[in-house]
Design a protein around this motif. Structure first.
Motif, mmCIF file in Angstrom:
data_model
loop_
_atom_site.group_PDB
_atom_site.id
_atom_site.type_symbol
_atom_site.label_atom_id
_atom_site.label_comp_id
_atom_site.label_asym_id
_atom_site.label_seq_id
_atom_site.Cartn_x
_atom_site.Cartn_y
_atom_site.Cartn_z
ATOM 1 N N SER A 300 0.828 -1.208 0.000
ATOM 2 C CA SER A 300 0.000 0.000 0.000
ATOM 3 C C SER A 300 0.861 1.257 0.000
ATOM 4 O O SER A 300 2.059 1.221 0.320
ATOM 5 C CB SER A 300 -0.929 0.018 1.221
ATOM 6 N N GLU A 302 0.783 4.572 2.036
ATOM 7 C CA GLU A 302 0.217 5.261 3.194
ATOM 8 C C GLU A 302 0.389 6.767 3.008
ATOM 9 O O GLU A 302 1.356 7.231 2.407
ATOM 10 C CB GLU A 302 0.931 4.832 4.477
ATOM 11 N N ASP A 328 -4.775 5.056 3.985
ATOM 12 C CA ASP A 328 -4.058 3.914 3.407
ATOM 13 C C ASP A 328 -4.700 3.512 2.084
ATOM 14 O O ASP A 328 -5.924 3.390 1.994
ATOM 15 C CB ASP A 328 -4.068 2.735 4.375
#
Length: 398
Positions: A300, A302, A328
């Protein structure tokens, strides 16, 4: 571990807050027009102060000097406040608090005003929360409010009373100041300061503003590689015909990389900053359940948005603490239970707390703890907790 880190975080913040007391050389003018030299606690006020701490010698206990007993106070770096009785309009410029009156509601107040420009024409500012007002004074003339007010007209349109433009154009007569200069003048410090400096220079070509501005680097860009130690646990709630399932993945180390923008707030001596750090992070783990593989592949970007507070140890070193709200954005991420259909990872937001050390305005080391977030938020009967801690190395590019 979470409770221990939060306890340490709070203890560091409280201890360093109490330990930070900085007094700088300065003076104040008493009601008897006597200059009293000593040391003043420089709090780099955002809101104009009503008092200050003063001590005649470094080893003395400080005493409080209030507005009532000081006509003026200043520091060697030229930060200066003067006491004046002015007509102040406290009308709000917040949209839902605008009134229908074009004229300001002027009330007499005795205040410490911050000196922005000093000369044949001097400029002053008063700030209190969201309220900002400017005043000016010319030799042999009383101090005058510069009027700016937003209000609603009869059709509920927002209008502006910009009487300060005409006031300054009429008073600051100089060949280099044109009507266009006045019309384009915004009610902000930088525009007003330029105009006053231009006028004072017109009156005296050798003029220089004695109120020196402290150089500020208001934006830093920091590259922040590091390592993250994280774990993930998963639970499927019991439904008809299906038992409750719990899966705990091991803690894993992984690399993370962030690019942080740090915006230094223009008060309190550069101790407060707003931070924004797009960060790549990942977590990969697998385990065997009933001889079938269960795995998670989580990647991911963030986007932590937070505030940071610095505690200065000396000219080269400082400790900081920060708190962030993390958005996120997973991509190409799946959770597979016992080789069955994969579940897409969609995460909720979470919070993070960090504390660290910065040296020489270039190098930093931070320990950050991420509170848990659910990475299976799209599924009603599933819950997960993903969290851990990071060790982050930082280098300031500029």
């Amino acid at each position: 571990m979470k409770n221990l880190f939060i306890l340490v975080f709070c203890m560091v913040f409280n201890f360093m807050s109490l330990a930070q007391i900085t007094f700088e050389k300065g003076y104040y003018i008493s009601n008897l027009d006597t200059r009293i030299d000593g040391y003043i606690k420089n709090e780099d006020w955002k809101n104009n102060p009503t008092k200050f701490e003063f001590k005649a010698a470094e080893n003395e206990e400080p005493k409080i000097i209030t507005l009532k007993y000081a006509k003026e106070f200043a520091f060697e770096n030229k930060l200066k406040y003067i006491r004046e009785t002015v007509n102040l309009d406290r009308s709000s410029n917040t949209l839902n608090q605008l009134d229908n009156n074009r004229q300001p509601q002027l009330v007499e107040n005795e205040l410490f005003l911050k000196v922005l420009v000093e000369g044949d024409a001097s400029l002053y500012r008063y700030e209190d929360g969201n309220l900002t007002r400017y005043f000016y004074k010319q030799k042999e003339k009383p101090i005058t409010a510069l009027i700016y007010k937003e209000y609603m007209d009869g059709s509920q349109d927002i209008k502006k009373n910009e009487a300060y433009k005409q006031e300054l154009y009429s008073s600051l007569k100089c060949s280099s100041i044109t009507l266009n200069d006045a019309e384009r003048l915004r009610y902000i410090s930088s525009d007003l300061e330029r105009l006053f400096i231009k006028y004072n220079t017109c009156q005296n070509p050798d003029y220089s503003n004695t109120i020196a501005k402290r150089d500020r680097q208001i934006f830093h860009l920091n590259i922040r590689p590091g390592v993250k130690n994280a774990s993930l646990d998963y639970e499927r709630f019991s439904t008809i015909g299906l038992p409750t399932i719990n899966v705990d993945f091991d803690r894993k180390w992984s690399l993370r990389i962030g690019l942080e923008g740090e915006f230094i707030l223009p008060f309190n001596k550069d101790k407060w900053a707003v931070i924004l750090e797009p960060t790549y992070q990942s977590y990969n783990a697998e385990t065997d359940i009933d001889e079938a593989k269960t795995s998670v592949d989580y990647k991911s970007i963030e986007l932590p948005l937070g505030v940071r507070h610095y505690f200065f140890l000396n000219e080269d070193s400082k400790i900081f603490v920060n708190a962030s709200f993390i958005l996120d954005f997973p991509f190409n991420s799946t959770f597979i239970y016992k080789n069955r259909i994969p579940l897409d990872i969609k995460s909720r937001n979470n919070f993070a707390l960090g504390t660290g050390f910065k040296y020489g305005d270039s190098y930093s080391l931070e320990f950050r703890y991420d509170l848990n977030r659910n990475v299976l938020s799209d599924y009603i009967y599933y819950n997960s907790n993903y969290g851990g801690f990071s060790i982050i190395f930082g280098y300031t590019l500029f």
